[in-house]
Scaffold this motif. Structure first.
Motif, PDB file in Angstrom:
ATOM      1  N   ALA A  58       0.854  -1.187   0.000  1.00 14.81           N
ATOM      2  CA  ALA A  58       0.000   0.000   0.000  1.00 14.81           C
ATOM      3  C   ALA A  58       0.883   1.229   0.000  1.00 14.81           C
ATOM      4  O   ALA A  58       1.933   1.236   0.648  1.00 14.81           O
ATOM      5  CB  ALA A  58      -0.919   0.000   1.215  1.00 14.81           C
ATOM      6  N   VAL A 210      -5.299   5.104   6.046  1.00 15.94           N
ATOM      7  CA  VAL A 210      -4.240   4.303   6.666  1.00 15.94           C
ATOM      8  C   VAL A 210      -4.798   2.985   7.199  1.00 15.94           C
ATOM      9  O   VAL A 210      -4.154   1.943   7.105  1.00 15.94           O
ATOM     10  CB  VAL A 210      -3.548   5.107   7.788  1.00 15.94           C
ATOM     11  N   ALA A 213      -4.934   0.656   4.436  1.00 19.32           N
ATOM     12  CA  ALA A 213      -3.585   0.203   4.083  1.00 19.32           C
ATOM     13  C   ALA A 213      -3.128  -0.932   4.992  1.00 19.32           C
ATOM     14  O   ALA A 213      -2.668  -1.973   4.524  1.00 19.32           O
ATOM     15  CB  ALA A 213      -2.610   1.376   4.152  1.00 19.32           C
ATOM     16  N   VAL A 214      -3.264  -0.739   6.296  1.00 17.29           N
ATOM     17  CA  VAL A 214      -2.756  -1.782   7.205  1.00 17.29           C
ATOM     18  C   VAL A 214      -3.655  -3.009   7.209  1.00 17.29           C
ATOM     19  O   VAL A 214      -3.203  -4.107   7.537  1.00 17.29           O
ATOM     20  CB  VAL A 214      -2.572  -1.257   8.657  1.00 17.29           C
ATOM     21  N   ALA A 217      -2.520  -4.678   3.291  1.00 17.91           N
ATOM     22  CA  ALA A 217      -1.201  -4.832   2.679  1.00 17.91           C
ATOM     23  C   ALA A 217      -0.232  -5.656   3.520  1.00 17.91           C
ATOM     24  O   ALA A 217      -0.402  -5.832   4.723  1.00 17.91           O
ATOM     25  CB  ALA A 217      -0.604  -3.455   2.409  1.00 17.91           C
ATOM     26  N   VAL A 220       3.541  -1.166   3.882  1.00 13.72           N
ATOM     27  CA  VAL A 220       3.020   0.166   3.584  1.00 13.72           C
ATOM     28  C   VAL A 220       4.178   1.114   3.323  1.00 13.72           C
ATOM     29  O   VAL A 220       5.112   1.206   4.132  1.00 13.72           O
ATOM     30  CB  VAL A 220       2.157   0.706   4.748  1.00 13.72           C
ATOM     31  N   ILE A 255       2.587   5.076  10.874  1.00 14.93           N
ATOM     32  CA  ILE A 255       2.374   5.534   9.495  1.00 14.93           C
ATOM     33  C   ILE A 255       1.783   6.933   9.476  1.00 14.93           C
ATOM     34  O   ILE A 255       2.212   7.806   8.724  1.00 14.93           O
ATOM     35  CB  ILE A 255       1.453   4.542   8.750  1.00 14.93           C
TER      36      ILE A 255
END
Ligand SMILES: Nc1ncnc2c1ncn2[C@@H]1O[C@H](COP(=O)(O)OP(=O)(O)OP(=O)(O)O)[C@@H](O)[C@H]1O
Ligand SMILES: [Mg+2]
Lengths: 259, 283
Positions: A58, A210, A213-214, A217, A220, A255
């Motif tokens: 991501a 975010v 994403a986590v 993926a 990241v 992140i």
């Protein structure tokens, strides 16, 4: 017009880096000092990184940070100002038959029915392939519809089927779920994870979210000021992520600070 | 997003109407707006007819509908009308094909090649500024008084709207959709056939219809300038012999022919524009 399928499986690469994903058909992607400038505005200022075959990456970053630019370079829609992009070790030149791109808008052709949209690349047996992929994204019965009757989420699923019909080695996703509501988005996440496991392509997902994403993926990347400001491995099994562990929260925080 | 949502909503309304208790409402076109629109002209015609029949006016300069109809009937039955119709239709057809083809080709060239655009477009725009009827004496001088000059004049009238329409349509094609074609590595021909052509087709049809309309306008001018045949000749003839009923009959024939040509053009493109009909279904 036959779209060439990759004849040789990637034997030199391990099936996938993530323990719980990848069927081993993905391609490795490497950036070697890649820069991109529009006029004298540098958008990407030197990317050096390797994405192993089959990995789910991501990319997060601020608006205007060059994420879409990065995608267009990988797909070959634009050329880098400097540096090289290698796919399985070979320098990329021109448009890549192995790379497919899912845009933020589905970009279906309004004058073609769903089936013809999915089979846009044509080639022998395209109708059967397209129908099979439509079934895979759960839209088998919509093959004869015009795109305009579909909902936003359905359009994106058609676009996903279209991208997968030629078995890409790399699938780029430029915020394709940004305009969807939360429930539809969760459906799309499940669907994407499933097809990624089944097809084994290397996935690169751009997102503003975010948490998304986590959740999805293996890794990241935080893109900031034209460089990769942080590179975070999500070392939590996927089936444990929904529950939300302290480790996940910690990664998310890290992140968010980097962005 | 908003547009799609609205279209979907409208479509939903339509579907509900179709599923309603009176499906014949949807199955048949609604004639009421047409009847309403016809009410005023019909009423005026009927009124004038009554006034003339009652002897309140002679109707010599403005003939009542019955006299126009009689003139039209006489022209049609004696067979005198058809050569005129044929001559005019042939001129418009030839001019439309020539002007339309030239317009499409130069419109495509201008949109593909910046050099062509910079080289030729200013000159064409300059020529366009000339009221096209001003060409008539030159065309008569250059091309003679027979068919060539007439067809050329009509072609000039058709050319400009088609040229401009095609150029604007190609330049306006959504780059995002073209990119899809590039990503899926469509060959140049496949890109043209499956993406560019369908994308410009709606605008192309509009341009051709505009061109065709101008073609009908220009054929009147061309035939008015001197012809021994054609609906325009009937106009001149009616004026010189003082037969307003024949003039009005000729005008009606022009209107009818123009409408039919337009409908024919639409019918020709209808299969290729089906997707658009569906898209606009709710409107
Ligand atoms: N063709 C272009 N010409 C000039 N500048 C461009 C072009 N494409 C992108 N840019 C600029 O490059 C920068 C990065 O754009 P990009 O679209 O890659 O951002 P992004 O990270 O995708 O943003 P977002 O999250 O809002 O989509 C922006 O400042 C943009 O204005
Ligand atoms: Mg972007």
């Amino acid at each position: 017009m036959m779209v060439p399928l990759r004849a040789v499986p990637d034997v030199e690469e391990p099936a996938a880096t993530a323990a719980d994903g990848g069927a081993g058909r993905g391609l490795e992607l490497a950036f070697d000092g890649v820069t991109k400038a529009f006029g004298d505005v540098g958008v990407l200022r030197g990317l050096d990184l390797t994405i192993p075959a089959g990995q789910f990456v991501a990319v997060v970053g601020r608006s205007g940070g060059g994420k879409t630019t990065l995608m267009r370079l990988i797909a070959g829609l634009d050329s880098p100002t400097g540096g090289t992009i290698r796919i399985n070790g070979t320098a990329r030149r021109g448009l890549q038959p192995d790379v497919r791109l899912l845009f933020q808008e589905a970009r279906l052709l309004p004058w073609q029915r769903v089936l013809s949209n999915v089979g846009i690349a044509r080639g022998p047996g395209w109708k059967e392939r397209a129908q099979a992929l439509l079934a895979e994204v759960g839209l088998a019965d919509r093959a004869g519809d015009w795109p305009y009757v579909l909902s936003g989420g359905q359009k994106q699923r058609v676009a996903l089927a279209r991208a997968l019909v030629t078995e890409p080695g790399i699938l780029l996703l430029d915020e394709p779920f940004g305009a969807l509501d939360a429930l539809t988005r969760a459906d799309m996440h499940r669907l994407l994870t499933r097809v990624w496991r089944q097809h084994g392509f290397t996935a690169i997902l751009i997102t503003h979210d975010v948490a998304e994403a986590v959740a999805l993926a293996d890794r990241v990347l935080v893109l900031r000021d034209g460089v990769v400001a942080d590179d975070v491995a999500i070392d939590i099994p996927r089936n444990a992520r929904a529950a939300g562990t302290p480790r996940l929260a910690e990664l998310e925080r890290r992140i968010l600070t980097a962005v | 997003m908003t547009v799609e949502a609205t279209a979907g909503l409208e479509n939903g309304t339509l579907a509900t109407a179709a599923a309603g208790p009176r499906p014949w409402r949807v199955a048949w076109p609604d004639w009421r707006p047409l009847l309403l629109g016809l009410a005023l002209p019909l009423l005026a015609a009927a009124g004038w007819e009554i006034v003339v029949q009652a002897g309140l006016a002679s109707g010599r300069l403005v003939p009542p509908p019955s006299r126009v109809a009689a003139a039209l009937w006489k022209l049609a039955r004696s067979g005198e009308l058809w050569p005129h119709v044929g001559a005019t239709a042939a001129r418009v057809g030839a001019g439309f094909v020539l002007g339309g083809a030239a317009g499409i080709l130069s419109g495509l060239a201008a949109s593909y090649s910046p050099l062509f655009r910079r080289l030729v477009d200013p000159a064409l725009q300059g020529l366009r500024a000339i009221p096209s009827l001003a060409w008539v004496p030159l065309f008569l001088l250059w091309l003679g008084i027979f068919e060539t000059s007439k067809v050329a004049l009509i072609a000039v009238g058709v050319f400009f709207p088609v040229y401009l329409g095609v150029m604007a349509a190609v330049l306006g094609v959504d780059r995002k959709i073209v990119e899809v074609g590039r990503i899926y590595r469509l060959s140049g021909l496949a890109l043209a056939r499956r993406i560019l052509l369908p994308a410009i087709l709606p605008a192309l049809v509009v341009a051709l219809r505009t061109g065709l309309g101008l073609g009908w306008m220009f054929v009147v001018a061309a035939e008015y300038m001197g012809a021994s045949e054609g609906i325009g000749y009937l106009l001149v003839d009616g004026q010189q012999l003082g037969k307003p009923d024949q003039i009005i009959a000729a005008i009606l024939v022009f209107a009818l022919l123009g409408k039919m040509a337009d409908a024919l053009l639409m019918a020709l493109f209808k299969p290729a524009l089906r997707w658009q009909d569906a898209y606009q279904g709710g409107r």
